[in-house]
Scaffold this motif. Structure first.
Motif, PDB file in Angstrom:
ATOM      1  N   ARG A 121       8.151   6.550  -0.180  1.00  0.00           N
ATOM      2  CA  ARG A 121       6.821   6.033   0.130  1.00  0.00           C
ATOM      3  C   ARG A 121       6.084   5.779  -1.180  1.00  0.00           C
ATOM      4  O   ARG A 121       6.523   6.202  -2.246  1.00  0.00           O
ATOM      5  N   SER A 415      -2.965   2.314   7.825  1.00  0.00           N
ATOM      6  CA  SER A 415      -1.992   1.531   7.041  1.00  0.00           C
ATOM      7  C   SER A 415      -1.546   2.302   5.804  1.00  0.00           C
ATOM      8  O   SER A 415      -0.483   2.026   5.230  1.00  0.00           O
ATOM      9  N   ASN A 416      -2.326   3.278   5.397  1.00  0.00           N
ATOM     10  CA  ASN A 416      -2.025   4.085   4.219  1.00  0.00           C
ATOM     11  C   ASN A 416      -0.732   4.885   4.375  1.00  0.00           C
ATOM     12  O   ASN A 416      -0.171   5.352   3.387  1.00  0.00           O
ATOM     13  N   ASN A 419       4.223   2.523   4.659  1.00  0.00           N
ATOM     14  CA  ASN A 419       4.563   1.863   3.400  1.00  0.00           C
ATOM     15  C   ASN A 419       5.918   2.342   2.888  1.00  0.00           C
ATOM     16  O   ASN A 419       6.422   3.371   3.332  1.00  0.00           O
ATOM     17  N   THR A 440       3.065  -2.156   1.587  1.00  0.00           N
ATOM     18  CA  THR A 440       2.260  -1.574   2.664  1.00  0.00           C
ATOM     19  C   THR A 440       2.089  -2.583   3.781  1.00  0.00           C
ATOM     20  O   THR A 440       1.901  -3.776   3.530  1.00  0.00           O
TER      21      THR A 440
END
Length: 544
Positions: A121, A415-416, A419, A440
């Motif tokens: 990530r 959305s954080n 990814n 992302t």
């Protein structure tokens, strides 16, 4: 003689002054050179998307686009930028490059087809390093992630989840009993849901009954809430690591040392970092189980059974594992502790938020509540069987399944968290992606795309868009991520949500009050996207 001594002293003084002056100048010039070089590195890093031919929003030197994201929420900001720059573009977190995409083919390539090139990530402000033993499954990468995932996957199998039915049933019944005491009152439903999900997750993970549903001042509950508040506010230390990413491990070690010393000095828990506090208490639970050989049917036990005693043996084992192209099921106790903390926090806040959104929908869409209650009555009271609501049968409720999916579409995870970071140089969709660049997903834009979710307006709550006969790309629906690194606790979260909603709707009607918001506009976001608006509802005893 005196004159000679005087001359010597003068010479020594001049030499000393020259030496000190030279050292000062050298030090000064060195500092200036380091600053200039570091600024040059930042300048070069913030030109990567120009070299790649990707559009970017305007950004500031050193800060990048972080101030705009921190002043808003990441999901809303990305959705705004997608409207302006198209489906694939870039932005900078400080000087770390992040590609944003809502292109389904691009997502499918990164998360599934080329997942071996994107096995990490993006770097988070609180992340020590890729190989740190202080990383849980969510943050780990490469062979460490493979090993952990191999161990943890069986924990969330249907067979293992069935063993948790008595625990979940006990916590859910406790929840119903507490709601029964608050009938016909206006309540802030998120307060009750927070305590319910923490009670369930702590029991499932550790076998300890902290009963935070009855204890309004429960310390475990408060510390968990404080952790998410720190992540949403991004406290000063984490902001520093966001901008000085090269020095992140050093800064984090200083923060850890300061937190440890604060815990030793402080006579109260108020000054102790909440994440450190939770980690220490998990450590105590694991130590007690080791010491007293306590065995329970919970998530901790499976991880403990796969343990090894120290990190050095673990590193040696990893080398052997990768050379033989196999993965042994072994974890250090330190890794077990960090994974349990991660599981507690992830399972608590995500499910609580999803249930809060569900209550908001039910309060504003009484027709949806009627449909769900009709399905419950038809299934559980059919032929006077009076079946118990449990894991085995709640998954058979088709409309409840579509309802939950639609809630998670309209109110997805941040959305954080969706990814991946490039670990090997590769090409995706004609775009050459170098090592270190993160990708992302703009989840909100995808989940509200009319071309995917029409013909009914995606802004309208409509569970039937998830009818079994409707087929969509697997990249179009991302409440739990996608690919091999998707959310390992997905089954557990869905089971908990469905059991809670089924029990509540079977017993109560959810009624809006004058304070119930008609639309959610303001959100706060860390790892989870939560409503800032207070959701108040009233529960009325259902007469069947």
């Amino acid at each position: 003689m005196n004159q000679l001594t005087f001359l010597k002293n003068q010479i020594y003084k001049i030499i000393e002054e020259i030496t000190y002056s030279g050292i000062a100048k050298i030090t000064g010039y060195s500092c200036i050179a380091i600053v200039v070089l570091y600024c040059g590195k930042i300048w070069h890093a913030q030109r990567i998307f120009k070299r790649m031919g990707l559009r970017t929003p305007r950004f500031a030197f050193f800060y990048g686009n972080l101030p705009e994201i921190l002043n808003n929420t990441q999901s809303n900001t990305l959705r705004k930028w997608t409207c302006e720059f198209g489906k694939t573009y870039g932005y900078y977190e400080g000087h770390l490059p992040v590609i944003v995409t809502s292109d389904l083919d691009f997502i499918n390539e990164v998360f599934i087809k080329q997942y071996s090139n994107f096995m990490a990530r993006k770097i988070y402000p609180w992340q020590f390093s890729d190989n740190s033993p202080k990383m849980d499954l969510f943050l780990s990468s490469n062979k460490r992630w493979k090993r952990m995932r191999n161990i943890i996957n069986p924990t969330f199998s249907p067979a293992k989840l069935k063993e948790l039915i008595p625990v979940m049933a006990k916590c859910t019944q406790r929840f119903i009993h507490i709601l029964d005491k608050n009938l016909d009152k206006e309540i802030i439903i998120s307060d009750f849901l927070n305590r319910y999900t923490m009670d369930t997750i702590w029991n499932s993970a550790t076998g300890m009954d902290i009963n935070c549903q009855s204890d309004l001042n429960n310390e475990y509950m408060q510390k968990a809430l404080d952790v998410f508040k720190d992540l949403e506010d991004l406290k000063f230390g984490f902001r520093v690591t966001s901008y000085f990413s090269e020095f992140r491990p050093f800064i984090l070690h200083l923060m850890t040392l300061a937190t440890y010393l604060m815990g030793k000095i402080s006579s109260t828990n108020e000054l102790v970092d909440p994440l450190f506090w939770l980690t220490q208490h998990i450590h105590q639970v694991i130590e007690q189980r080791k010491r007293e050989n306590i065995r329970r049917k919970d998530f901790s036990q499976l991880l403990i059974d796969s343990r090894i005693e120290d990190s050095e043996n673990l590193k040696k084992n990893e080398k052997i594992v990768m050379s033989k192209f196999r993965l042994d099921k072994q974890m250090s106790f330190e890794e077990i502790e960090f994974n349990l903390v991660g599981f507690l926090l992830a399972g608590f806040e995500t499910t609580s938020s999803a249930l809060t959104y569900s209550f908001f929908i039910l309060a504003n869409h009484p027709d949806e509540a009627i449909k769900l209650q009709q399905e419950l009555d038809d299934f559980y009271c059919k032929n006077d069987q009076n079946l118990d609501i449990n894991f085995d049968n709640v998954s058979q409720l088709e409309y409840l399944d579509m309802f939950v999916k639609e809630v998670l579409r309209m109110f997805p995870i941040s959305s954080n968290t969706v990814n991946r970071r490039c670990m090997f140089p590769t090409e995706v969709g004609g775009l050459r992606i170098p090592v270190g660049v993160s990708v992302t997903v703009d989840v909100l834009s995808i989940h509200y795309e009319p071309a995917i979710w029409g013909p009914i307006d995606p802004e309208v709550f409509y569970p039937l868009r998830f009818s079994p006969n409707i087929k969509r790309s697997q990249s179009a629906y991302l409440p739990f991520g996608l690919g091999p690194r998707n959310c390992v606790g997905m089954r557990y979260a869905l089971m908990e949500m469905k059991m809670a909603l089924a029990k509540i709707l079977f017993n109560f009607n959810i009624v809006p009050t004058e304070s119930t918001p008609k639309k959610l506009v303001n959100f706060t976001e860390g790892t989870v996207r939560r409503p800032k608006d207070v959701i108040k509802v009233k529960l009325v005893k259902r007469i069947k």
